[in-house]
Design a protein around this motif. Sequence first.
Motif, short mmCIF file in Angstrom:
data_model
loop_
_atom_site.label_atom_id
_atom_site.label_comp_id
_atom_site.label_asym_id
_atom_site.label_seq_id
_atom_site.Cartn_x
_atom_site.Cartn_y
_atom_site.Cartn_z
N HIS A 248 9.88 43.93 55.45
CA HIS A 248 9.69 42.48 55.54
C HIS A 248 10.71 41.78 54.65
O HIS A 248 10.85 42.11 53.48
N LYS A 249 11.40 40.81 55.22
CA LYS A 249 12.38 40.04 54.46
C LYS A 249 11.67 39.15 53.44
O LYS A 249 10.66 38.51 53.75
N ILE A 250 12.18 39.13 52.21
CA ILE A 250 11.60 38.28 51.17
C ILE A 250 12.67 37.44 50.49
O ILE A 250 12.47 36.93 49.38
N LEU B 293 16.59 32.63 56.33
CA LEU B 293 15.66 32.45 55.22
C LEU B 293 14.39 31.73 55.67
O LEU B 293 13.28 32.14 55.34
N GLU C 135 14.45 43.21 51.20
CA GLU C 135 13.30 43.54 52.04
C GLU C 135 12.30 44.38 51.25
O GLU C 135 12.68 45.14 50.36
N SER D 1 13.15 31.63 58.60
CA SER D 1 12.40 32.42 59.57
C SER D 1 11.35 33.29 58.89
O SER D 1 10.42 33.79 59.55
N GLU D 2 11.46 33.47 57.57
CA GLU D 2 10.45 34.23 56.84
C GLU D 2 9.14 33.44 56.73
O GLU D 2 8.07 34.01 56.55
N LEU D 3 9.26 32.10 56.85
CA LEU D 3 8.07 31.24 56.83
C LEU D 3 7.67 30.79 58.21
O LEU D 3 6.50 30.85 58.59
N ASN E 238 19.15 39.12 51.22
CA ASN E 238 18.82 40.14 52.23
C ASN E 238 17.75 41.14 51.77
O ASN E 238 17.54 42.15 52.43
N LEU F 44 13.89 34.43 50.90
CA LEU F 44 13.58 33.05 50.54
C LEU F 44 12.79 32.98 49.24
O LEU F 44 13.08 32.16 48.36
N TYR F 45 11.79 33.85 49.12
CA TYR F 45 10.95 33.86 47.92
C TYR F 45 11.75 34.29 46.69
O TYR F 45 11.54 33.75 45.59
#
Length: 226
Positions: free
Chosen positions: A23-25, A62, A19, A64-66, A17, A27-28
Amino acid sequence: MEEFNWGDLINPEFYINLEIAGHKIGLYVVLFIVFAETGLLAGFFLPGDSLLFLSGIYSKALMSELMVIESDFLNVLCVASLVALAGIIGNLFGYWFGAKSGNYLYQKEDGFLFKKKYLFESKAFFEKHGGRAIIFARFLPVVRTFTPIIAGVANMEFKKFVFYNIISSIAWSFSLIFAGHYLYRFLLDSYGFDLTHYIEYIIIIIIAITTVPFVIKLIKNKRAKK
């Protein structure tokens, strides 16, 4: 902004979770943790199995970040594939580091992030199981961090290492991520039971499943040597 808690560092939900500037990060961060835990000496304390299990539950968020993907299956497949790739690259880096550093690691003094005993435990594990150790190690916290390094130090045949590396990373990432996602969906759809409300218990259970057998084995081995 919520106050930082040091306990968050071993909580996989904290990383998912994360950010930065709204901005959510997550996945990275997940991909970096997988790389670090399988390729960097300092990565052994990071959450691995529980992080993957939760990544399956939060796979749509996750991805959706890409990009936005409507298919549930494709979301899980993409997350699992990216994690598998990060794990493969992490092990390759660990192997390279081991091959380059050689015996230096055995002479290195213990520090805050480096414990020589983990190196010897991984070496014994690797020598006993050979190539299969690469696969087994993926599912064992701490050991998976040091095994590729030991493989490099021991000059394991590179082609053989790559083969087991790919197989183990796919098996590890796909089994845990798909299990997390579909167990979550099954319990929610069939019984209205939401696993996200019991994250702490999930973490404890996964840690117990992955570490207790290994600890018991170590205790038995030490007793046998006496």
